[in-house]
Design a protein around this motif. Structure first.
Motif, short mmCIF file in Angstrom:
data_model
loop_
_atom_site.label_atom_id
_atom_site.label_comp_id
_atom_site.label_asym_id
_atom_site.label_seq_id
_atom_site.Cartn_x
_atom_site.Cartn_y
_atom_site.Cartn_z
N THR A 115 0.83 -1.20 0.00
CA THR A 115 0.00 0.00 0.00
C THR A 115 0.87 1.25 0.00
OG1 THR A 115 -1.73 -1.17 1.20
CG2 THR A 115 -1.83 1.24 1.22
N GLU A 116 1.91 1.27 0.82
CA GLU A 116 2.80 2.43 0.88
C GLU A 116 3.59 2.59 -0.41
OE1 GLU A 116 3.84 2.59 5.61
OE2 GLU A 116 4.64 0.93 4.43
N ILE A 117 3.99 1.49 -1.01
CA ILE A 117 4.71 1.54 -2.28
C ILE A 117 3.80 2.12 -3.37
CG2 ILE A 117 5.75 0.16 -4.13
CD1 ILE A 117 6.80 -1.71 -1.88
N ASP A 118 2.57 1.65 -3.43
CA ASP A 118 1.61 2.15 -4.42
C ASP A 118 1.36 3.65 -4.22
OD1 ASP A 118 1.39 -0.36 -5.53
OD2 ASP A 118 -0.48 -0.85 -4.49
N ARG A 119 1.22 4.07 -2.97
CA ARG A 119 1.00 5.49 -2.67
C ARG A 119 2.19 6.33 -3.11
NH1 ARG A 119 1.93 8.21 2.47
NH2 ARG A 119 1.00 10.26 2.28
N GLY A 120 3.40 5.84 -2.84
CA GLY A 120 4.61 6.56 -3.23
C GLY A 120 4.76 6.65 -4.74
N LEU A 121 4.46 5.57 -5.43
CA LEU A 121 4.56 5.58 -6.89
C LEU A 121 3.53 6.53 -7.51
CD1 LEU A 121 5.19 1.80 -7.64
CD2 LEU A 121 6.81 3.71 -7.87
N ALA A 122 2.32 6.57 -6.94
CA ALA A 122 1.31 7.50 -7.44
C ALA A 122 1.76 8.93 -7.23
CB ALA A 122 -0.03 7.24 -6.75
N ALA A 123 2.37 9.21 -6.09
CA ALA A 123 2.87 10.56 -5.81
C ALA A 123 4.00 10.92 -6.77
CB ALA A 123 3.34 10.67 -4.36
N LEU A 124 4.90 9.97 -7.05
CA LEU A 124 5.98 10.22 -8.00
C LEU A 124 5.42 10.54 -9.38
CD1 LEU A 124 8.64 7.53 -7.09
CD2 LEU A 124 8.97 10.00 -7.11
N GLU A 125 4.43 9.78 -9.80
CA GLU A 125 3.81 10.02 -11.11
C GLU A 125 3.18 11.41 -11.16
OE1 GLU A 125 0.66 7.97 -14.21
OE2 GLU A 125 0.98 7.05 -12.26
N GLN A 126 2.48 11.78 -10.10
CA GLN A 126 1.84 13.10 -10.06
C GLN A 126 2.88 14.21 -10.07
OE1 GLN A 126 -1.57 13.92 -10.14
NE2 GLN A 126 -0.59 15.87 -10.58
N ALA A 127 3.94 14.06 -9.29
CA ALA A 127 4.99 15.08 -9.23
C ALA A 127 5.69 15.21 -10.58
CB ALA A 127 5.99 14.76 -8.13
N ALA A 128 5.96 14.10 -11.25
CA ALA A 128 6.60 14.14 -12.56
C ALA A 128 5.70 14.80 -13.59
CB ALA A 128 6.98 12.73 -13.00
N THR A 129 4.41 14.51 -13.54
CA THR A 129 3.45 15.13 -14.44
C THR A 129 3.41 16.64 -14.21
OG1 THR A 129 2.13 13.12 -14.53
CG2 THR A 129 1.02 15.18 -15.15
N ASP A 130 3.39 17.03 -12.94
CA ASP A 130 3.38 18.45 -12.61
C ASP A 130 4.65 19.14 -13.10
OD1 ASP A 130 0.96 17.94 -11.41
OD2 ASP A 130 1.72 18.09 -9.36
N LEU A 131 5.80 18.49 -12.92
CA LEU A 131 7.07 19.05 -13.36
C LEU A 131 7.09 19.21 -14.87
CD1 LEU A 131 9.98 19.97 -12.67
CD2 LEU A 131 10.67 17.58 -12.90
N ALA A 132 6.57 18.24 -15.58
CA ALA A 132 6.55 18.30 -17.05
C ALA A 132 5.69 19.46 -17.55
CB ALA A 132 6.05 16.98 -17.63
N GLY A 133 4.68 19.85 -16.76
CA GLY A 133 3.79 20.92 -17.18
C GLY A 133 4.28 22.32 -16.86
N LEU A 134 5.40 22.43 -16.13
CA LEU A 134 5.94 23.76 -15.80
C LEU A 134 6.55 24.42 -17.04
CD1 LEU A 134 7.76 23.10 -12.41
CD2 LEU A 134 5.62 24.31 -12.77
N PRO A 135 6.43 25.73 -17.15
CA PRO A 135 7.06 26.42 -18.29
C PRO A 135 8.58 26.35 -18.16
CG PRO A 135 6.13 28.00 -16.76
CD PRO A 135 5.73 26.64 -16.26
N ASP A 136 9.26 26.38 -19.30
CA ASP A 136 10.73 26.31 -19.30
C ASP A 136 11.37 27.54 -18.76
OD1 ASP A 136 10.85 23.76 -20.23
OD2 ASP A 136 10.80 24.37 -22.32
#
Length: 72
Positions: free
Chosen positions: A51-72
């Motif tokens: 459960t903790e691994i799944d939660r961490g992976l979901a957070a990593l995916e969300q953070a990476a998605t957010d980072l990709a959407g930032l302007p250069d």
């Protein structure tokens, strides 16, 4: 990704990406540290359950998605 065992470093494409990733992951409840301007270091405890691994992976995916959407 680079590392050994559970200790992993995630290299970001953006030169300043580690700070953004660290802040976002901490907002999502995942404690990480930076290891340079473009590396986020993951140091999870060895007693994680699925459960903790799944939660961490979901957070990593969300953070990476957010980072990709930032302007250069």
């Amino acid at each position: 990704v680079r590392g050994l065992g559970f200790m992993q470093g995630l290299v970001t494409v953006r030169p300043d990406g580690a700070t953004h990733m660290r802040r976002r992951l901490q907002d999502l409840g995942v404690l990480v540290v930076t290891a340079g301007p473009d590396v986020v270091r993951l140091l999870p405890p060895l007693v994680l359950d699925e459960t903790e691994i799944d939660r961490g992976l979901a957070a990593l995916e969300q953070a990476a998605t957010d980072l990709a959407g930032l302007p250069d």
